[in-house]
Design a protein around this motif. Structure first.
Motif, mmCIF file in Angstrom:
data_model
loop_
_atom_site.group_PDB
_atom_site.id
_atom_site.type_symbol
_atom_site.label_atom_id
_atom_site.label_comp_id
_atom_site.label_asym_id
_atom_site.label_seq_id
_atom_site.Cartn_x
_atom_site.Cartn_y
_atom_site.Cartn_z
ATOM 1 N N TYR A 36 0.862 -1.174 0.000
ATOM 2 C CA TYR A 36 0.000 0.000 0.000
ATOM 3 C C TYR A 36 0.901 1.228 0.000
ATOM 4 O O TYR A 36 1.589 1.490 0.968
ATOM 5 C CB TYR A 36 -0.893 -0.034 1.247
ATOM 6 N N ILE A 85 -2.665 0.254 -4.155
ATOM 7 C CA ILE A 85 -2.487 -1.074 -3.585
ATOM 8 C C ILE A 85 -2.076 -2.005 -4.720
ATOM 9 O O ILE A 85 -2.742 -2.051 -5.757
ATOM 10 C CB ILE A 85 -3.770 -1.587 -2.903
ATOM 11 N N LYS A 137 -5.967 -3.533 2.267
ATOM 12 C CA LYS A 137 -5.125 -2.619 3.045
ATOM 13 C C LYS A 137 -4.697 -3.261 4.365
ATOM 14 O O LYS A 137 -3.560 -3.090 4.807
ATOM 15 C CB LYS A 137 -5.866 -1.311 3.313
#
Length: 103
Positions: A9, A18, A79
Motif C-alpha cells: 500500500y 495497492i 489494506k
C-alpha cells in the motif's frame, strides 16, 4: 500460501495505490474481481425480467450500493493485509539525512 504481506500500500500525498506482491495477493485480487464482475453481471441479467420502472430503479440502486460496499470492503481487506509504504515519510527521512550530512 506464502509468508509476508500479500499487498503493498503506497501513500504519497493524496495518491494511494495497492499492488499485489506475491502469488497469494494475485489470487486474492483475481477472486475478488471475478466475484465483483459475476455479481454485477448476475444483477444486470436479472434486471431484464423487470418491467416496472420502479422495480428497475430499485434494483439499479441496490446493485450500485452492493457494488460500492464490495469495492470499499475489498480495498479495506487488502489494506489490512498490506505492507504500508509512506513515500512522504521516506522523503522527509531522506531530506533530514541529506541535511545532516551537509553540516
Amino acid at each position: 500460501m506464502s509468508g509476508g504481506p500479500r499487498f503493498r500500500y503506497y501513500k504519497a500525498g493524496m495518491s494511494r495505490q495497492i499492488t499485489p506482491v506475491n502469488l497469494a495477493g494475485w489470487i486474492a485480487l483475481t477472486v475478488w474481481a471475478v466475484a465483483l464482475v459475476l455479481m454485477i453481471w448476475g444483477i444486470s441479467v436479472s434486471l431484464r425480467g423487470l418491467q416496472d420502472p420502479i422495480y428497475r430503479a430499485g434494483a439499479v440502486i441496490g446493485c450500485s450500493l452492493l457494488s460500492m460496499i464490495w469495492l470499499v470492503g475489498g480495498v479495506l481487506w487488502m489494506k489490512a493485509r498490506s505492507e504500508i509504504i509512506d513515500a512522504d515519510a521516506l522523503y522527509d527521512r531522506q531530506k533530514a539525512k541529506n541535511g545532516e550530512g551537509k553540516r
